[in-house]
Design an enzyme around this catalytic site. Structure first.
Site, PDB file in Angstrom:
ATOM      1  N   GLU C  60       0.814  -1.227   0.000  1.00 65.10           N
ATOM      2  CA  GLU C  60       0.000   0.000   0.000  1.00 65.10           C
ATOM      3  C   GLU C  60       0.840   1.265   0.000  1.00 65.10           C
ATOM      4  O   GLU C  60       0.434   2.292  -0.546  1.00 65.10           O
ATOM      5  CB  GLU C  60      -0.961  -0.001   1.198  1.00 65.10           C
ATOM      6  CG  GLU C  60      -2.215  -0.833   0.991  1.00 65.10           C
ATOM      7  CD  GLU C  60      -1.987  -2.324   1.180  1.00 65.10           C
ATOM      8  OE1 GLU C  60      -0.869  -2.710   1.575  1.00 65.10           O
ATOM      9  OE2 GLU C  60      -2.922  -3.102   0.917  1.00 65.10           O
ATOM     10  N   HIS C 129     -11.551  -4.948   9.059  1.00 62.35           N
ATOM     11  CA  HIS C 129     -12.053  -4.851   7.685  1.00 62.35           C
ATOM     12  C   HIS C 129     -13.430  -4.204   7.610  1.00 62.35           C
ATOM     13  O   HIS C 129     -14.136  -4.386   6.615  1.00 62.35           O
ATOM     14  CB  HIS C 129     -12.147  -6.245   7.050  1.00 62.35           C
ATOM     15  CG  HIS C 129     -10.855  -6.803   6.572  1.00 62.35           C
ATOM     16  ND1 HIS C 129      -9.855  -7.207   7.422  1.00 62.35           N
ATOM     17  CD2 HIS C 129     -10.369  -7.035   5.314  1.00 62.35           C
ATOM     18  CE1 HIS C 129      -8.828  -7.668   6.724  1.00 62.35           C
ATOM     19  NE2 HIS C 129      -9.119  -7.569   5.448  1.00 62.35           N
TER      20      HIS C 129
END
Ligand code: TPP
Ligand code: TPP
Ligand code: MG
Ligand code: MG
Lengths: 334, 326, 326, 334
Positions: C60, C129
């Site tokens: 990322e 999440h």
């Protein structure tokens, strides 16, 4: 490390490399003097002793090529042709500074000159440099991106992510590790699993291991040139580790007492890049007067730049809230 | 009673806890042999040895990850993140890991650790080395957040943090390191979640933290002497747990509230405190609660600009005076 | 006019911009050949080729760093961060780099890019999440922050974000992906910084975002029909720039305000909006502004618990009803 | 990859390895069936096909050794002896689950059994595992820490930082890369600069390159044992890459259409770890009836576990706000 072979470098280029190194040395020395006079605001990280790396890599670049560097970026910024007073002015927090005092010494940037920024979070610029190189690849333009960082930077996550991405995408980017033996105050060997923090990791990215003498501008120049050619011709990234040394402490606050006795003397003596280069030029038959002329000219320019900066006002308080957003202001509301 | 600097209080606070409990260990970049870049940890490696005071690579994720793993398995680590801005490179550990593992595991995993970090402006270090990021941490469930303003509080709150069974972020203010203050001799142990009324007052409540506490105090003096406004100043000290009792009782008494914070404007802790106040004692308020903050901008480097950005005594005085129509 | 899902609107919005401008490129994990883990980017690589729609490693930091470098040098990247929780592993780019470089360089460096990410709960994915992290971004100076609630807004705000010269974080709500809505044919281009009154009302203003918009609307219907409370519902849509005009005018009309957000309680965007309201229209208020939020806890995984954590229609109705004494 | 040599493994151990693999297979298969019946809440990531890795590493561990794994952690959790119903219960979001439904399938943890957590942010647990190993080193205790992760994880920053720290500090930790050829849906080779994502990077941390057949439980067991011995005796960390394969999609939502034709059949056929192990045992003279007995017992246990879970209630809403802080609650205020 291969020996310096200088025959095929032109006289002009060799003088340019010398002039550049002297300019970096004199400018950094002046920054240090200004700091002692309490005229430098904030922190500063000098590259005294590391001039050959900055000079060699910059001299091999073309206009339009891009530089990404760290807080230790004065030399890399100057080496791309940014005027000395713009750098010193920024260090002194004056309105004539490169960033009008908004960025400070750790963020020197000159988009005009291809210096796409100095980054003060260790490693952050490595992926950013990848992005600049990706743009060149996507657009089919021939510029290359050069990204400088220190030995300590090889232990941070962003280094790993950026190197892998550059290798997988075969990006036209050249990564340059300036191994000056220390992270901040800690010897790099104490915190790194391999002796050569960059070169010993090149294979983890499918890259060739390259370790060079960073005190020899000719070697640096040649290595840079080869890596740039490879990048420009679609051969992908390179990772080059340069062995070098910083004479001063890590930053202005650091007296560098952690160094073993004699280490600084050794590097400042026989390993000094400017001394090495000067002696080589003299041996090759260059006229000492010509070298003196270069040195004097540089010193005059540094003096002039200093005076310009001393005379420059601080920035106007009006710019406090400008340029946060593209509309020129900082309004987060309608 | 001894006078010492906030900087020396850090080393004393850590030493006090390391002497008490051999499970307290300390890691970070350049903290051992070099004594820290702010010289706040000088002498610790000499006293406790390199196995308990450990220099790390430039690997903030590894620092917090290792601290968490050690905490989970029985140690009480203190981890240094050199500048609080660098929390951004290891934010996953704060936001997703060490703060959440107790809850996610139905209480099985414990993370008793302290993360200490140099926060705040004033050193002309620019946008990536001067931020106040208490709000980055306050917004994460599972963390505790502390920010002392005096040497004695540094020692006492450090002890409280180290002894606390939950992860605590300990914000030291860079600009306070050279500041001196009195501290009792011997062991000092304070409590998390207790705010301090550092100046009683009748007309308005000022809520401040760290470097903003001395500024709020100076502003209160001036507001009193020049404008006849008598402000109560509260050193919030601990954002989580938050001493809402002390804060709400003060506002109920004074009927006005002002927050003074270095956080940039949006979603700072001032917004949270104001929201709690209006939620819970709305009808006690005689006028709008106001936030005095850094503007919503990155911090500039040079002195004239930085001084203008961070709330100053002048700005605190002016804002309160104008709002109180004095 | 066509009916399409929020999920399909994402691909349509990106395609619209990629067709218009060859400098728009798109990168992320599994976005190309696989069409994204939420299948929101299906068909793009087939249409625009693997040089413009590029799969990345699980990196990322490299994703956002590369997007930033490309944006600085002339491209208009769209970067996907698969789940918004993962912003924590690349937070430095948001907090310290792409948001600050324009300011730090005195306007030299520009970062026109879009980061799109799946935000919010409802899928029983657990604490790492399911988070709503709009506040993580709203608090950073230099960022713009958008969160559409309908397919048409996805397309229009995506266009506005891509064409914007500043970095924009684009929060897509996971639970809205399957939801259908009408969208005009042809190009749709909306504007950042414009809130929408999605239901006019006289007695109170409800400020909501993303998945909380349909819930607020349902609550408003019930409040009206069962309790006679007529709520105005505003879809805030864009947290930065924030449409304070629409919001403040509404509160000045209704004299009450409630925020509904998925952020955990402390330092959410609700606190910011409440603070702005009390700062600027304090004397227009007839009662305390209240925030309806997820409690200050990590999100639990299983359905009975997750449904209880995130603001529900019932909870919105109850909170407002009780506060309005109806 | 070296061939399996089995002579020196005891009969007991070999049966244990077989039983363990069958248990992991049957439990995962059941998890899949329950998902098809809509009884599994949230997501789930199965290890079907990867049983030999989990079984081999777990069988070589001692009680007190620690496991760190990922969202793909059902098998590693079961392999440490956590009851099947506690795992299935958590997947089904029931009150009898390992975490009472608060964590879900991606966060299976059993401190009692040394399973120190399943982590759903790729790579995050690698430095955390270092910390657990650091504690053992500091305390002088003899336990070791084993940290499992996937091929795709080798490209994230935390991997790099953790590996370097473990190597520099010589921590008693064993890193196990389960290379199942895919990150989520993307083949690992498309996004990685080296062919063997872990083994080809070991040298970047001064470690030996170890690449083994992850479908052969004997090889796995032996490799694990050697690495554990090294760690326990102060020899520092190891990084072991196991070639393996997952039969199902990445997670419950994934039909795995991105795989080339025949690939699954190949692995599920001749490379299936349970088939490989069963045939080896038969060849070595083990009684087929004894193996059947194992298989039947396991199936019965899985059936029983399933019934327990189906009968279990959902958690009480009262636990929504418990265990955020050590006082058992979630109060952020006094
Ligand atoms: C992420 C991060 N961690 C720590 C620091 C503090 N810091 C600034 S420079 C530095 C040392 C960097 O060492 P190296 O990469 O060798 O570069 P050098 O300074 O020697 O040129 C450190 C630790 C930082 N700026 N960013
Ligand atoms: C930081 C982060 N990025 C992305 C994801 C989404 N994600 C979950 S699993 C996964 C693939 C991991 O691949 P690998 O490491 O090979 O493990 P495997 O699933 O194959 O076991 C991805 C990208 C994540 N959970 N965390
Ligand atoms: Mg260095
Ligand atoms: Mg994989």
């Amino acid at each position: 490390m291969t020996a310096a072979v200088t025959q095929d470098l032109s006289t002009d280029l060799r003088l340019r490399l010398y002039r550049l190194q002297v300019e970096l040395r004199e400018s950094e020395q002046r920054a240090y003097d200004l700091f002692l006079q309490n005229l430098v605001k904030g922190t500063s990280h000098l590259s005294l002793g590391q001039e050959a790396v900055a000079a060699g890599f910059a001299a091999a670049m073309e206009p339009g090529d891009l530089t990404f560097c760290t807080y230790r970026g004065h030399a890399h910024t100057l080496a791309r042709g940014v005027p000395i007073e713009k750098v010193l002015g920024e260090l002194m927090g004056r309105d004539n500074g490169l960033l009008r005092g908004k960025g400070g010494s750790m963020h020197l940037t000159s988009v005009e000159r291809g210096v796409m920024g100095s980054y003060a979070i260790v490693g952050a610029h490595i992926p950013i440099a990848c992005g600049a190189a990706w743009r060149a690849q996507y657009k089919g333009s021939k510029d290359i991106t050069v990204c400088f960082f220190g030995d300590g930077t090889t232990n941070i996550g962003a280094f790993h992510e950026g190197l892998n991405l550059a290798a997988v995408w075969k990006l036209p980017v050249v990564f340059v590790c300036e191994n000056n033996l220390y992270m901040e105050y800690t010897p790099i060997g104490k915190v790194t699993a391999v002796p050569n923090p960059a070169a010993d990791r090149a294979s983890a990215y499918g890259l060739e291991s390259i370790l060079i003498d960073g005190q020899d501008a000719d070697i640096v120049y040649r290595t840079a040139h080869a890596a740039y050619d490879k990048a420009r011709s679609g051969g992908g990234p390179s990772l080059i580790e340069c062995r070098t040394y910083r004479y001063s402490g890590h930053s202005r606050a650091d007296p560098a007492k952690y160094r073993p006795e004699g280490e600084l003397d050794f590097w400042r003596g026989e390993r000094d890049p400017i001394r090495i280069y000067r002696e080589r030029l003299l041996q090759a038959g260059f006229d000492e007067a010509a070298l003196r002329e270069i040195e004097d000219t540089v010193r005059r320019r540094v003096d002039e730049a200093t005076e310009i900066c001393k005379a420059a006002p601080p920035p106007s308080p009006d710019i406090l809230c400008t340029d946060v957003y593209a509309d020129g202001g900082s309004a987060w509301r309608n | 009673m001894a006078e010492l600097t906030y900087r020396d209080a850090v080393a004393r606070g850590i030493a006090q806890e390391m002497e008490r409990d051999p499970d307290v260990i300390f890691l970070g970049e350049d903290i051992a042999r070099a004594g820290g870049v702010f010289k706040a940890t000088v002498g610790l490696v000499e006293k406790f040895g390199p196995l308990r005071v450990r220099d790390t690579p430039i690997s903030e994720q590894a620092i917090l990850g290792a601290a968490m793993g050690a905490a989970m398995t029985g140690l009480k680590p203190i981890a240094e993140i050199m500048f609080s801005d660098f929390i951004a490179v290891c934010f996953d550990y704060l936001a997703n890991q060490l703060s959440k593992s107790r809850y996610m595991t139905n209480g099985q995993v414990k993370c008793p650790l302290v993360i200490r970090t140099a926060n705040g402006g004033g050193f002309r270090f620019g946008a990536q080395h001067s931020q106040s990021v208490e709000n980055w941490c306050m917004m994460i469930p599972g963390l505790k957040v502390v920010a002392p303003s005096t040497p004695a509080d540094v020692i006492g709150l450090m002890a409280a943090a180290v002894r606390d069974p939950d992860p605590v972020i300990f914000f030291e203010h860079k600009s306070l390191y050279p500041v001196k203050g009195e501290a009792p001799d011997g062991e000092i142990v304070d409590q998390l979640g207790v705010a301090k009324i550092v100046r009683p007052g009748a007309n308005a409540t000022i809520l401040a933290l760290a470097l903003m506490v001395p500024r709020a105090l100076a502003a209160a003096e001036r507001l009193k002497s020049q404008h006849g406004i008598d402000c109560e100043v509260i050193d919030v000290r601990s954002l989580v747990p938050l001493d809402t009792q002390t804060i709400l009782a003060s506002v109920a008494r004074t009927h006005r509230v002002f927050t003074v914070e270095e956080n940039p404007r949006l979603c700072g802790w001032g917004a949270e405190l104001v929201s709690i106040v209006v939620d819970e004692v709305f009808y006690d308020l005689d006028g709008p609660p106001l936030r005095i903050t850094t503007p919503h901008i990155p911090l500039p480097a040079t002195d004239v600009l930085e001084d203008q950005a961070i709330p100053s005594v002048d700005r605190i005085v002016e804002t309160i005076r104008r709002s109180m129509h004095a």
